[in-house]
Enzyme design. Sequence first.
Site, mmCIF file in Angstrom:
data_model
loop_
_atom_site.group_PDB
_atom_site.id
_atom_site.type_symbol
_atom_site.label_atom_id
_atom_site.label_comp_id
_atom_site.label_asym_id
_atom_site.label_seq_id
_atom_site.Cartn_x
_atom_site.Cartn_y
_atom_site.Cartn_z
ATOM 1 N N ASP A 279 0.863 -1.008 0.062
ATOM 2 C CA ASP A 279 0.002 0.064 0.022
ATOM 3 C C ASP A 279 0.862 1.144 0.013
ATOM 4 O OD1 ASP A 279 -2.579 1.170 2.299
ATOM 5 O OD2 ASP A 279 -1.409 2.129 0.824
ATOM 6 N N ILE A 280 1.050 1.889 -1.105
ATOM 7 C CA ILE A 280 1.813 3.417 -1.161
ATOM 8 C C ILE A 280 1.686 4.074 -0.068
ATOM 9 C CG2 ILE A 280 0.560 4.886 -2.708
ATOM 10 C CD1 ILE A 280 2.975 4.955 -4.382
ATOM 11 N N GLY B 94 -9.782 4.605 -5.959
ATOM 12 C CA GLY B 94 -8.517 3.952 -6.112
ATOM 13 C C GLY B 94 -7.543 4.466 -5.086
ATOM 14 N N VAL B 95 -6.258 4.637 -5.719
ATOM 15 C CA VAL B 95 -5.098 4.954 -4.787
ATOM 16 C C VAL B 95 -5.290 6.678 -4.575
ATOM 17 C CG1 VAL B 95 -3.338 5.761 -6.726
ATOM 18 C CG2 VAL B 95 -2.413 5.062 -4.577
ATOM 19 N N ASP B 96 -5.753 7.226 -5.246
ATOM 20 C CA ASP B 96 -6.254 8.724 -4.863
ATOM 21 C C ASP B 96 -7.019 8.807 -3.655
ATOM 22 O OD1 ASP B 96 -7.618 11.234 -6.897
ATOM 23 O OD2 ASP B 96 -6.404 11.383 -5.102
ATOM 24 N N SER C 85 -2.636 4.996 -14.206
ATOM 25 C CA SER C 85 -3.536 4.697 -15.186
ATOM 26 C C SER C 85 -4.108 3.362 -15.317
ATOM 27 C CB SER C 85 -3.127 5.077 -16.679
ATOM 28 O OG SER C 85 -3.258 6.596 -16.565
ATOM 29 N N THR C 86 -3.490 2.191 -14.463
ATOM 30 C CA THR C 86 -3.857 0.916 -14.757
ATOM 31 C C THR C 86 -5.024 0.531 -14.198
ATOM 32 O OG1 THR C 86 -2.361 0.024 -13.116
ATOM 33 C CG2 THR C 86 -1.411 0.384 -15.342
ATOM 34 N N GLY C 87 -5.733 1.361 -13.542
ATOM 35 C CA GLY C 87 -6.874 0.867 -12.506
ATOM 36 C C GLY C 87 -8.289 1.487 -13.340
ATOM 37 N N TYR D 19 -8.587 4.115 -15.074
ATOM 38 C CA TYR D 19 -8.474 4.574 -16.241
ATOM 39 C C TYR D 19 -8.040 3.417 -17.290
ATOM 40 C CZ TYR D 19 -8.488 9.487 -15.036
ATOM 41 O OH TYR D 19 -8.855 10.651 -14.361
HETATM 42 N N1 APR Z 1 -1.268 1.544 -3.120
HETATM 43 C C1 APR Z 1 -0.724 1.371 -4.155
HETATM 44 N N2 APR Z 1 -1.382 1.084 -5.286
HETATM 45 C C2 APR Z 1 -2.761 1.106 -5.352
HETATM 46 C C3 APR Z 1 -3.330 1.665 -4.168
HETATM 47 C C4 APR Z 1 -2.603 1.815 -2.992
HETATM 48 N N3 APR Z 1 -3.152 1.827 -1.811
HETATM 49 N N4 APR Z 1 -4.802 1.374 -4.568
HETATM 50 C C5 APR Z 1 -4.700 1.218 -5.615
HETATM 51 N N5 APR Z 1 -3.603 0.993 -6.211
HETATM 52 C C6 APR Z 1 -3.375 0.648 -7.553
HETATM 53 C C7 APR Z 1 -4.109 -0.036 -8.801
HETATM 54 O O1 APR Z 1 -4.237 -1.252 -8.309
HETATM 55 C C8 APR Z 1 -3.614 0.226 -9.905
HETATM 56 O O2 APR Z 1 -2.773 -0.603 -10.122
HETATM 57 O O3 APR Z 1 -2.897 2.071 -8.231
HETATM 58 C C9 APR Z 1 -3.084 1.817 -9.896
HETATM 59 C C10 APR Z 1 -3.908 2.838 -10.220
HETATM 60 O O4 APR Z 1 -5.261 2.573 -10.184
HETATM 61 P P1 APR Z 1 -6.411 3.895 -9.847
HETATM 62 O O5 APR Z 1 -6.045 4.172 -8.520
HETATM 63 O O6 APR Z 1 -7.607 3.235 -10.263
HETATM 64 O O7 APR Z 1 -5.941 5.177 -10.746
HETATM 65 P P2 APR Z 1 -5.989 5.389 -12.336
HETATM 66 O O8 APR Z 1 -6.232 4.173 -13.162
HETATM 67 O O9 APR Z 1 -4.896 6.192 -12.530
HETATM 68 O O10 APR Z 1 -7.508 6.212 -12.553
HETATM 69 C C11 APR Z 1 -7.393 7.488 -12.042
HETATM 70 O O11 APR Z 1 -9.173 7.121 -10.539
HETATM 71 O O12 APR Z 1 -9.178 7.437 -8.178
HETATM 72 C C12 APR Z 1 -9.562 7.863 -9.492
HETATM 73 O O13 APR Z 1 -9.242 10.173 -8.959
HETATM 74 C C13 APR Z 1 -8.730 9.230 -9.744
HETATM 75 O O14 APR Z 1 -10.008 9.672 -11.213
HETATM 76 C C14 APR Z 1 -8.819 9.438 -11.087
HETATM 77 C C15 APR Z 1 -8.737 7.944 -11.745
#
Ligand code: APR
Length: 184
Positions: free
Chosen positions: A21-22, A43-45, A128-130, A132
């Site tokens: 978990d970052i 997601g990670v945001d 971007s791999t979640g 997006y």
């Molecule tokens: N720690 C590390 N990696 C994480 C965590 C965490 N706690 N939570 C999720 N991830 C990983 C996901 O598994 C994925 O591999 O982060 C990567 C990016 O996924 P997302 O968080 O969905 O981000 P992204 O695909 O870039 O989409 C961005 O999602 O949350 C919204 O506000 C954000 O609109 C934006 C969009």
Amino acid sequence: MTASLLTAEVGATQLEICVADITTLEVGAIVNAANRTLLGGGGVDGAIHRAAGPELLAECRTLGGCDTGSAKITRGYRLKAKHVIHAVGPVWGGGGKGEDDLLASCYRTALALAAAQGLSSIAFPAISTGIYRFPPERAARIAVGSVAAEVAHAPRGLTRVVFCCFSPDAAEHHTRAFTELGLA
Ligand code: APR
């Protein structure tokens, strides 16, 4: 401290892959996969904002958003990391809309912001791999390739770059990218 699955040296910089978990990492900056508003999300945001506390959103409100492919830096507040670098990755649209270059630009810009802040370590999620929907293998190659190229010619004090994966599959994609690039 989270164990690294794989490490490689590129010049004076150590590149690492871990599954964690970052928000738990103690580095100069963790990178957030944000959206253009910089006002939080899932997601990670969502995880980063929850862990950093409300002052993070308060600072983000002052930034006026961020373009896709770019990034902005804030303090880390309650996080172990001193700073958060909010990068806005591309939404996958099939690959014909400059997605690869925009994703690479996120990594390069984040490295430049960390170096400008005088930081020696930074951790990236798989931007971007979640939500997006960027293909994760393709994204890992872009992530590792752009970081390795950047630190090879201008490390600028960055001695540690962590690819913080959230699953063993994601770690495998990054490990394969290390191998394909001759880093491991
Ligand atoms: N720690 C590390 N990696 C994480 C965590 C965490 N706690 N939570 C999720 N991830 C990983 C996901 O598994 C994925 O591999 O982060 C990567 C990016 O996924 P997302 O968080 O969905 O981000 P992204 O695909 O870039 O989409 C961005 O999602 O949350 C919204 O506000 C954000 O609109 C934006 C969009």
